[in-house]
Design an enzyme around this catalytic site. Sequence first.
Site, short mmCIF file in Angstrom:
data_model
loop_
_atom_site.label_atom_id
_atom_site.label_comp_id
_atom_site.label_asym_id
_atom_site.label_seq_id
_atom_site.Cartn_x
_atom_site.Cartn_y
_atom_site.Cartn_z
CG PHE A 146 21.33 63.12 15.40
CD1 PHE A 146 22.54 63.21 14.74
CD2 PHE A 146 20.36 62.28 14.89
CE1 PHE A 146 22.78 62.47 13.57
CE2 PHE A 146 20.58 61.54 13.73
CZ PHE A 146 21.80 61.64 13.07
CD GLU A 179 24.91 66.29 2.18
OE1 GLU A 179 23.83 65.74 1.89
OE2 GLU A 179 25.94 65.66 2.47
CG ASP A 180 21.25 65.55 4.53
OD1 ASP A 180 22.45 65.81 4.32
OD2 ASP A 180 20.89 64.45 5.01
CE LYS A 226 19.76 54.93 1.66
NZ LYS A 226 19.41 53.85 2.57
N GLY A 227 19.77 61.44 2.27
CA GLY A 227 19.24 62.50 3.14
C GLY A 227 18.66 63.70 2.42
NE ARG A 260 17.00 57.74 4.88
CZ ARG A 260 18.23 58.26 4.98
NH1 ARG A 260 18.40 59.56 4.94
NH2 ARG A 260 19.27 57.47 5.12
CG ASP A 295 27.75 67.04 11.61
OD1 ASP A 295 27.44 67.89 12.46
OD2 ASP A 295 28.13 65.89 11.92
CG ASP A 320 19.32 58.41 8.28
OD1 ASP A 320 20.02 59.38 7.94
OD2 ASP A 320 19.79 57.29 8.53
P1 IMP Z 1 29.64 65.51 7.49
O1 IMP Z 1 30.60 64.81 6.62
O2 IMP Z 1 29.99 65.32 8.95
O3 IMP Z 1 29.44 66.97 7.16
O4 IMP Z 1 28.30 64.70 7.31
C1 IMP Z 1 27.13 65.19 6.80
C2 IMP Z 1 26.14 64.06 6.79
O5 IMP Z 1 25.95 63.54 8.10
C3 IMP Z 1 24.77 64.54 6.37
O6 IMP Z 1 24.58 64.43 4.98
C4 IMP Z 1 23.85 63.60 7.13
O7 IMP Z 1 23.62 62.43 6.39
C5 IMP Z 1 24.61 63.25 8.38
N1 IMP Z 1 24.19 64.08 9.54
C6 IMP Z 1 24.92 65.00 10.20
N2 IMP Z 1 24.23 65.56 11.20
C7 IMP Z 1 23.00 64.98 11.17
C8 IMP Z 1 21.81 65.15 11.96
O8 IMP Z 1 21.70 65.97 12.89
N3 IMP Z 1 20.77 64.35 11.61
C9 IMP Z 1 20.81 63.44 10.58
N4 IMP Z 1 21.89 63.27 9.82
C10 IMP Z 1 22.98 64.02 10.11
MG MG Z 2 23.50 62.67 4.02
#
Ligand code: IMP
Ligand code: MG
Length: 181
Positions: free
Chosen positions: A151, A98-99, A42-43, A164, A102, A158
């Site tokens: 974070f 994508e939001d 949902k991000g 959000r 990470d 979220d």
């Molecule tokens: P990845 O697979 O670790 O790249 O995950 C990415 C997802 O983790 C994003 O789409 C977010 O939903 C969540 N995420 C990673 N860092 C943050 C943050 O700082 N705040 C909120 N959500 C985060």
């Molecule tokens: Mg996300």
Amino acid sequence: MMNDIDHILYSKEMLEGIVADLGKQISEDYKDRKLLMVSILKGSVVFMADLMRHITIPCEIDFMATSSYGSSTSFSGTVRILKDLDRDIRDYDLLIVEDILDSGKTLNYLMDLLYARNPASIRICTLFDKPERRQVDIKADYKGISVPDEFIVGYGLDYAEKYRNLPFIGVLKKEIYEKSE
Ligand code: IMP
Ligand code: MG
């Protein structure tokens, strides 16, 4: 809700400028292509809603939902598909919206899954990037801003499904997630 925010990192106005620039670039790059914007729920929903209004060429949209974090602030190791795309993506030029990128594990998994369905192309557009947190070799083709390893919440992002709806990006107070982990 504001009491849980340590400080504001990006104001509403700063985000608007960044999203407008991304939309302009994408509109130029995808003219004459069959653009399908895929928002990862949902991000990215707030980013998607703003970004698509800066796309000046014909495009279609779709949504996918994955789950991997639960209420923790780091990757749990598995990606579950909670909602899949509605259509056959063959011949489409996919732009994954994508939001935040990470560890990269979520998108890495999704890219493999989507490539297997034979789209014409796949690119990634992320609003935020935390490059020093990356655990797999994946890069965004379009990126709003690199952010520090903190974070962040708001503008769709979220913590445990909250925050959000904040119109800006804020850094969550450490005590908020430390007390619940
Ligand atoms: P990845 O697979 O670790 O790249 O995950 C990415 C997802 O983790 C994003 O789409 C977010 O939903 C969540 N995420 C990673 N860092 C943050 C943050 O700082 N705040 C909120 N959500 C985060
Ligand atoms: Mg996300």
